[in-house]
Design a protein around this motif. Structure first.
Motif, mmCIF file in Angstrom:
data_model
loop_
_atom_site.group_PDB
_atom_site.id
_atom_site.type_symbol
_atom_site.label_atom_id
_atom_site.label_comp_id
_atom_site.label_asym_id
_atom_site.label_seq_id
_atom_site.Cartn_x
_atom_site.Cartn_y
_atom_site.Cartn_z
ATOM 1 N N LEU A 100 0.830 -1.200 0.000
ATOM 2 C CA LEU A 100 0.000 0.000 0.000
ATOM 3 C C LEU A 100 0.872 1.260 0.000
ATOM 4 O O LEU A 100 0.571 2.237 -0.689
ATOM 5 C CB LEU A 100 -0.922 0.009 1.217
ATOM 6 C CG LEU A 100 -1.858 -1.200 1.391
ATOM 7 C CD1 LEU A 100 -2.715 -1.019 2.633
ATOM 8 C CD2 LEU A 100 -2.720 -1.411 0.168
ATOM 9 N N ARG A 101 1.956 1.226 0.751
ATOM 10 C CA ARG A 101 2.856 2.386 0.808
ATOM 11 C C ARG A 101 3.513 2.660 -0.548
ATOM 12 O O ARG A 101 3.906 3.792 -0.833
ATOM 13 C CB ARG A 101 3.950 2.155 1.850
ATOM 14 C CG ARG A 101 3.503 2.259 3.288
ATOM 15 C CD ARG A 101 4.717 2.302 4.201
ATOM 16 N NE ARG A 101 4.333 2.335 5.608
ATOM 17 C CZ ARG A 101 4.653 1.402 6.492
ATOM 18 N NH1 ARG A 101 5.370 0.344 6.124
ATOM 19 N NH2 ARG A 101 4.276 1.514 7.749
ATOM 20 N N ALA A 102 3.662 1.618 -1.353
ATOM 21 C CA ALA A 102 4.301 1.782 -2.662
ATOM 22 C C ALA A 102 3.381 2.447 -3.678
ATOM 23 O O ALA A 102 3.813 2.771 -4.783
ATOM 24 C CB ALA A 102 4.750 0.416 -3.189
ATOM 25 N N SER A 103 2.127 2.668 -3.305
ATOM 26 C CA SER A 103 1.152 3.267 -4.222
ATOM 27 C C SER A 103 1.398 4.757 -4.395
ATOM 28 O O SER A 103 1.890 5.429 -3.491
ATOM 29 C CB SER A 103 -0.273 3.047 -3.705
ATOM 30 O OG SER A 103 -0.527 1.697 -3.432
ATOM 31 N N ASP A 104 1.028 5.253 -5.548
ATOM 32 C CA ASP A 104 0.989 6.698 -5.767
ATOM 33 C C ASP A 104 -0.356 7.267 -5.336
ATOM 34 O O ASP A 104 -0.428 8.359 -4.773
ATOM 35 C CB ASP A 104 1.232 7.018 -7.243
ATOM 36 C CG ASP A 104 2.640 6.667 -7.669
ATOM 37 O OD1 ASP A 104 3.570 7.386 -7.279
ATOM 38 O OD2 ASP A 104 2.818 5.664 -8.392
ATOM 39 N N VAL A 105 -1.426 6.518 -5.639
ATOM 40 C CA VAL A 105 -2.782 6.939 -5.292
ATOM 41 C C VAL A 105 -3.494 5.772 -4.619
ATOM 42 O O VAL A 105 -3.452 4.642 -5.126
ATOM 43 C CB VAL A 105 -3.574 7.384 -6.539
ATOM 44 C CG1 VAL A 105 -4.981 7.828 -6.149
ATOM 45 C CG2 VAL A 105 -2.853 8.504 -7.279
ATOM 46 N N VAL A 106 -4.119 6.026 -3.488
ATOM 47 C CA VAL A 106 -4.929 5.026 -2.788
ATOM 48 C C VAL A 106 -6.382 5.469 -2.860
ATOM 49 O O VAL A 106 -6.709 6.607 -2.474
ATOM 50 C CB VAL A 106 -4.478 4.874 -1.319
ATOM 51 C CG1 VAL A 106 -5.472 4.008 -0.540
ATOM 52 C CG2 VAL A 106 -3.082 4.267 -1.247
ATOM 53 N N VAL A 107 -7.239 4.579 -3.352
ATOM 54 C CA VAL A 107 -8.652 4.891 -3.555
ATOM 55 C C VAL A 107 -9.493 4.001 -2.645
ATOM 56 O O VAL A 107 -9.494 2.775 -2.795
ATOM 57 C CB VAL A 107 -9.068 4.666 -5.024
ATOM 58 C CG1 VAL A 107 -10.523 5.087 -5.230
ATOM 59 C CG2 VAL A 107 -8.142 5.408 -5.970
ATOM 60 N N ALA A 108 -10.201 4.606 -1.699
ATOM 61 C CA ALA A 108 -11.086 3.855 -0.815
ATOM 62 C C ALA A 108 -12.501 3.880 -1.379
ATOM 63 O O ALA A 108 -13.048 4.955 -1.627
ATOM 64 C CB ALA A 108 -11.066 4.448 0.588
ATOM 65 N N LEU A 109 -13.082 2.698 -1.582
ATOM 66 C CA LEU A 109 -14.478 2.576 -2.016
ATOM 67 C C LEU A 109 -15.356 2.500 -0.773
ATOM 68 O O LEU A 109 -15.092 1.705 0.128
ATOM 69 C CB LEU A 109 -14.672 1.319 -2.863
ATOM 70 C CG LEU A 109 -14.317 1.373 -4.356
ATOM 71 C CD1 LEU A 109 -15.238 2.330 -5.084
ATOM 72 C CD2 LEU A 109 -12.871 1.731 -4.587
ATOM 73 N N VAL A 110 -16.400 3.352 -0.721
ATOM 74 C CA VAL A 110 -17.245 3.433 0.470
ATOM 75 C C VAL A 110 -18.708 3.460 0.045
ATOM 76 O O VAL A 110 -19.095 4.268 -0.808
ATOM 77 C CB VAL A 110 -16.935 4.701 1.298
ATOM 78 C CG1 VAL A 110 -17.780 4.728 2.560
ATOM 79 C CG2 VAL A 110 -15.458 4.783 1.639
ATOM 80 N N ARG A 111 -19.525 2.595 0.641
ATOM 81 C CA ARG A 111 -20.962 2.633 0.410
ATOM 82 C C ARG A 111 -21.563 3.848 1.110
ATOM 83 O O ARG A 111 -21.124 4.244 2.184
ATOM 84 C CB ARG A 111 -21.639 1.371 0.960
ATOM 85 C CG ARG A 111 -21.469 0.125 0.094
ATOM 86 C CD ARG A 111 -22.346 0.178 -1.141
ATOM 87 N NE ARG A 111 -22.250 -1.055 -1.897
ATOM 88 C CZ ARG A 111 -23.120 -2.055 -1.801
ATOM 89 N NH1 ARG A 111 -24.143 -1.945 -0.962
ATOM 90 N NH2 ARG A 111 -22.976 -3.142 -2.521
ATOM 91 N N SER A 112 -22.592 4.416 0.508
ATOM 92 C CA SER A 112 -23.241 5.602 1.086
ATOM 93 C C SER A 112 -24.228 5.190 2.168
ATOM 94 O O SER A 112 -25.433 5.431 2.087
ATOM 95 C CB SER A 112 -23.944 6.410 -0.012
ATOM 96 O OG SER A 112 -24.888 5.594 -0.704
ATOM 97 N N GLU A 113 -23.693 4.562 3.216
ATOM 98 C CA GLU A 113 -24.465 4.129 4.377
ATOM 99 C C GLU A 113 -23.762 4.646 5.625
ATOM 100 O O GLU A 113 -22.524 4.691 5.673
ATOM 101 C CB GLU A 113 -24.563 2.602 4.407
ATOM 102 C CG GLU A 113 -25.231 2.016 3.161
ATOM 103 C CD GLU A 113 -25.056 0.508 3.058
ATOM 104 O OE1 GLU A 113 -24.332 -0.051 3.919
ATOM 105 O OE2 GLU A 113 -25.612 -0.086 2.128
ATOM 106 N N VAL A 114 -24.528 5.011 6.624
ATOM 107 C CA VAL A 114 -23.966 5.663 7.801
ATOM 108 C C VAL A 114 -22.869 4.823 8.440
ATOM 109 O O VAL A 114 -21.757 5.309 8.711
ATOM 110 C CB VAL A 114 -25.070 5.978 8.831
ATOM 111 C CG1 VAL A 114 -24.447 6.491 10.125
ATOM 112 C CG2 VAL A 114 -26.042 7.004 8.267
ATOM 113 N N ALA A 115 -23.152 3.541 8.702
ATOM 114 C CA ALA A 115 -22.167 2.693 9.369
ATOM 115 C C ALA A 115 -20.892 2.567 8.540
ATOM 116 O O ALA A 115 -19.781 2.618 9.074
ATOM 117 C CB ALA A 115 -22.768 1.311 9.641
ATOM 118 N N ALA A 116 -21.052 2.407 7.225
ATOM 119 C CA ALA A 116 -19.891 2.252 6.355
ATOM 120 C C ALA A 116 -19.047 3.518 6.337
ATOM 121 O O ALA A 116 -17.812 3.468 6.364
ATOM 122 C CB ALA A 116 -20.347 1.896 4.940
#
Length: 276
Positions: A147-163
């Protein structure tokens, strides 16, 4: 060229689907590496160009067994397979047991992926952007060096409160963990996944909770079963008309531009290299 990593903090917001979408729409030569320590399913999801299953003996596992002696970009490219649609993919390990056995190999893989972005000397196609499906990332990920070797880290997140609340905390912790020895960190952002026709405002509100000085808003993707089926081996008439692919063009263009800008700043790719 750049390394772009897709991950999730909670649940199943469609990391693999999004990574496949990005690979299919990416504007520059790219290879998708399935690096989910929990085990990958690309081999089961997508066939080769002729409809036949992918070769189970090629992928990340052969790389992990040799990486303790060093791993080069050319070895990664040798394990890539072309899938229906033309994308190059390196399929992942079968499960967490194989991943745990890999141990420190994840850091060697990170270095090889960065090298792949420079362009293997034997490959006439030149350098590749590398797209990484990192799966769900917990508190102490075994592939942190990758993960540290990445240039860009993209987090996918559902549009739900808990998520969203879970993702906010995970991104806060991960932000510190991703810091490299030289003090730099990957560029980090979120893509919110939800019902964009009926709840677009909620998706915007969710992004607003997550975005801050260290986290960018990288776009929205719809919940679209028909579009997702395209990336699960199912035939879909006119896939380019699905809501997922139509929205995906905008998101992928944003990610590709962010990747190029980050790599250019780091001095690894000339400005404008990705121009059509």
């Amino acid at each position: 060229m750049a390394v772009v990593t897709f991950l999730s903090a909670k649940g199943s917001p469609g990391v693999t689907t999004t990574a496949l979408l990005a690979a299919a729409l990416w504007p520059r030569p790219a290879v998708l590496v399935e690096a989910d320590p929990a085990g990958g399913d690309l081999a089961a999801r997508v066939p080769g160009p002729d409809g036949a299953p992918l070769d189970a003996d090629r992928g990340l596992l052969p790389l992990l067994t040799t990486a303790r002696r060093g791993l080069r970009a050319a070895q990664v490219l040798d394990q890539a397979q072309v899938v229906a649609g033309g994308s190059r993919v390196v399929v992942g390990v079968g499960g967490p047991e194989q991943s745990a056995a890999a141990g420190p190999v994840w850091s060697a893989l990170g270095g090889a992926l960065r090298e792949l972005g420079q362009g293997p000397s034997h490959d006439s196609a030149g350098p590749f952007d590398v797209l990484v499906d990192a799966g769900r990332v917990g508190a102490d990920p075994v592939h942190l060096d990758l993960l540290r070797a990445s240039d860009v880290v993209v987090a996918l997140v559902r549009s739900e409160v808990a998520a969203v609340l879970h993702a906010r905390e995970r991104l806060r912790v991960l932000g510190g963990a991703l810091r490299r020895p030289d003090g730099s960190s990957p560029r980090t952002g979120v893509v919110v996944v939800g019902d964009l026709r009926r709840a677009a405002r909620r998706a915007d509100d969710c992004a607003g909770v997550l975005v801050g000085p260290a986290v960018e808003d990288l776009g929205r993707l719809p919940l679209d079963p028909a579009g997702a089926a395209v990336f699960a081996g199912a035939g879909t008439a006119r896939p380019e008309r699905t809501a997922l692919v139509r929205a995906g063009r905008t998101v992928v263009a944003t990610l590709a531009a962010a990747a190029e800008a980050t790599a250019t700043t780091a001095g690894r790719v000339p400005a404008g290299a990705g121009a059509a």
